[in-house]
Design an enzyme around this catalytic site. Structure first.
Site, PDB file in Angstrom:
ATOM      1  N   LYS A  49       0.835  -1.208   0.000  1.00  0.00           N
ATOM      2  CA  LYS A  49       0.000   0.000   0.000  1.00  0.00           C
ATOM      3  C   LYS A  49       0.866   1.252   0.000  1.00  0.00           C
ATOM      4  O   LYS A  49       2.073   1.195   0.218  1.00  0.00           O
ATOM      5  CB  LYS A  49      -0.928  -0.004   1.212  1.00  0.00           C
ATOM      6  CG  LYS A  49      -0.220  -0.006   2.554  1.00  0.00           C
ATOM      7  CD  LYS A  49      -1.223  -0.089   3.691  1.00  0.00           C
ATOM      8  CE  LYS A  49      -0.502  -0.087   5.044  1.00  0.00           C
ATOM      9  NZ  LYS A  49      -1.456  -0.114   6.174  1.00  0.00           N
ATOM     10  N   ARG A 146     -10.034   0.589  15.433  1.00  0.00           N
ATOM     11  CA  ARG A 146      -9.896   1.287  14.159  1.00  0.00           C
ATOM     12  C   ARG A 146     -10.892   0.665  13.199  1.00  0.00           C
ATOM     13  O   ARG A 146     -12.058   1.009  13.214  1.00  0.00           O
ATOM     14  CB  ARG A 146      -8.437   1.236  13.661  1.00  0.00           C
ATOM     15  CG  ARG A 146      -8.159   2.166  12.494  1.00  0.00           C
ATOM     16  CD  ARG A 146      -6.692   2.200  12.120  1.00  0.00           C
ATOM     17  NE  ARG A 146      -6.158   0.905  11.709  1.00  0.00           N
ATOM     18  CZ  ARG A 146      -4.932   0.733  11.202  1.00  0.00           C
ATOM     19  NH1 ARG A 146      -4.118   1.769  11.065  1.00  0.00           N
ATOM     20  NH2 ARG A 146      -4.507  -0.460  10.860  1.00  0.00           N
ATOM     21  N   TYR A 268      15.518  30.965   7.665  1.00  0.00           N
ATOM     22  CA  TYR A 268      14.412  31.791   8.148  1.00  0.00           C
ATOM     23  C   TYR A 268      14.486  32.033   9.655  1.00  0.00           C
ATOM     24  O   TYR A 268      14.798  31.126  10.430  1.00  0.00           O
ATOM     25  CB  TYR A 268      13.070  31.119   7.832  1.00  0.00           C
ATOM     26  CG  TYR A 268      12.609  31.265   6.406  1.00  0.00           C
ATOM     27  CD1 TYR A 268      12.447  32.521   5.826  1.00  0.00           C
ATOM     28  CD2 TYR A 268      12.315  30.145   5.642  1.00  0.00           C
ATOM     29  CE1 TYR A 268      12.007  32.649   4.525  1.00  0.00           C
ATOM     30  CE2 TYR A 268      11.872  30.252   4.330  1.00  0.00           C
ATOM     31  CZ  TYR A 268      11.724  31.514   3.775  1.00  0.00           C
ATOM     32  OH  TYR A 268      11.280  31.631   2.481  1.00  0.00           O
ATOM     33  N   MET A 327      10.778  25.225   2.057  1.00  0.00           N
ATOM     34  CA  MET A 327       9.937  24.442   1.158  1.00  0.00           C
ATOM     35  C   MET A 327      10.736  23.625   0.154  1.00  0.00           C
ATOM     36  O   MET A 327      10.446  22.437  -0.068  1.00  0.00           O
ATOM     37  CB  MET A 327       8.963  25.356   0.411  1.00  0.00           C
ATOM     38  CG  MET A 327       8.006  24.583  -0.493  1.00  0.00           C
ATOM     39  SD  MET A 327       6.876  25.630  -1.421  1.00  0.00           S
ATOM     40  CE  MET A 327       5.798  26.220  -0.112  1.00  0.00           C
TER      41      MET A 327
END
Length: 388
Positions: A49, A146, A268, A327
């Site tokens: 998966k 779940r 940053y 990013m």
């Protein structure tokens, strides 16, 4: 209008890619064989998966099929349809079950829905009444809370003489919540509950264990095991040495190497203060590529709490992330790497054989599963087979 030459016939995309992922298919096959051996008398499936945990479902599915896997688990019907041509004789189980409108995909591609609720079961029974027999699996919840039918309902259903004649599952399964912690009392509690399920559905194959459960030993293996993360080289069990071979190597190209002086700041927010004259390598990877902001060297809660940041690896040296991951770019401090050993255009390993993926994950405050499945779309992939 200007004509542009978009020919790539002489261009090696992997050789020049800003980001590249090398997948060792030989290691993948070896890991499956390892899990098969650990599974003892149980058959061993392969969980593919999430695009085979980010590695590529087509290539990984083909490799695992050739290694001997004949049972596969995917999360969605679309994944099952994609896998089918690469595992032609295998049983492919779809863990999310089936919903109205998907019937043709299951019947046309011979996919096996894993029915996990009363609603899905009612719909599947009505589908079989209309279309005829087709295999399915039944998911029973043994404490995870779940997916799955509640334990009591499943046991009642097993003995219900009024159930539809088409109720004939080929597999009953459940999932362990704490198998990665062998000392957890929950493992034995779920085992005892699942033993009741397996006994109630006498003659139907049973499956309880994914990767971590396999390591718990034969009591947890039943008829079919379902290894996932271990196949791809990730840690399945906490606080023990990982015996699996690494499968994936993630690399980013260095765009620039620059000098910066003592007392200057990096990235940053100016949260990373240089305490010496430094050399910085700016690599073409960021949180848009799954290299999470939480891997930053400073300026985030994890670092303020005293947890260390991530490292890369280049030319024999581990190098720390400097400042905040952005990013598209991440800055590494390469001051301690000889000057002639790192240049623009070189590649830095983000994780692989030198920096285990689970080590990087811990620096991000997460797990290897998330690092692998979160790989972005900008990775150029290369697949290695035995001998390459």
């Amino acid at each position: 209008m200007t004509d542009f030459d978009d020919s790539l016939s002489d261009y090696d995309e992997f050789e020049h890619a800003p980001l590249r992922l090398t997948v060792d298919l030989g290691a993948l096959a070896d890991n499956w064989r390892d899990m098969k051996k650990r599974s003892g008398k149980a058959r061993t499936a392969a969980v593919v998966k999430a695009d085979a945990y980010g590695m590529g479902i087509e290539d990984c599915g083909t490799t695992l099929y050739h290694a001997g896997a004949r049972d596969f688990f995917v999360a969605t019907v679309a994944e099952g349809v994609t896998l089918r041509p690469h595992a032609p004789e295998a049983r492919i189980f779809v863990l999310s079950g089936i919903w109205p409108g998907q019937e043709a995909h299951f019947f046309n591609n011979d996919l096996v829905p894993v029915v996990a609720s009363e609603e899905q079961l009612a719909f599947w029974m009505s589908t079989l009444a209309e279309r005829g027999d087709h295999p399915f699996a039944l998911h029973v919840d043994t404490g995870f809370n779940r997916l799955g039918l509640p334990l009591d309902e499943a046991l009642f259903l097993a003995d219900d003489i009024s159930r539809p004649a088409s109720f004939d599952p080929v597999l009953v399964l459940s999932h362990l919540a704490s198998a990665d912690t062998p000392s957890s009392a929950m493992n034995k509690a779920q085992l005892e509950s699942f033993r009741k399920v397996s006994a109630a559905f006498e003659g139907v194959e049973s499956s309880l264990s994914a990767s971590a459960g396999i390591f718990l030993g034969p009591d947890y293996h039943f008829d079919l095991t379902r290894p996932g993360i271990a196949l791809y080289g990730g840690e399945a069990v906490n606080d023990v040495d990982n015996p699996m071979r690494p499968v994936a190597k993630s690399e980013a190209r260095i765009i620039q190497v620059r000098e910066a002086g003592e007392g200057q700041t990096v990235s940053y927010g100016g949260t990373f203060l240089l305490k010496r004259a430094s050399r910085l390598a700016i690599a073409s990877v960021g949180y848009a590529d799954g290299y999470q902001r939480s891997l930053s060297g400073s300026g985030i809660p994890l670092r303020e709490m005293g947890y260390g940041g991530a490292y890369g690896f280049i030319n024999g040296h581990r190098v720390p992330v400097a400042g905040r991951v952005t990013m598209d770019l991440t800055i590494f401090d390469v001051t301690d790497v000889p000057e002639n050993a790192v240049r623009a255009g070189d590649y830095i390993e983000l994780f692989g054989s030198n920096v285990p993926v689970d080590e990087v994950a811990r620096a991000a405050g997460t797990i290897g599963y998330e690092m692998l499945t979160g790989l972005g779309l900008r990775y150029e992939r290369q697949y290695l087979v035995d001998g390459e």
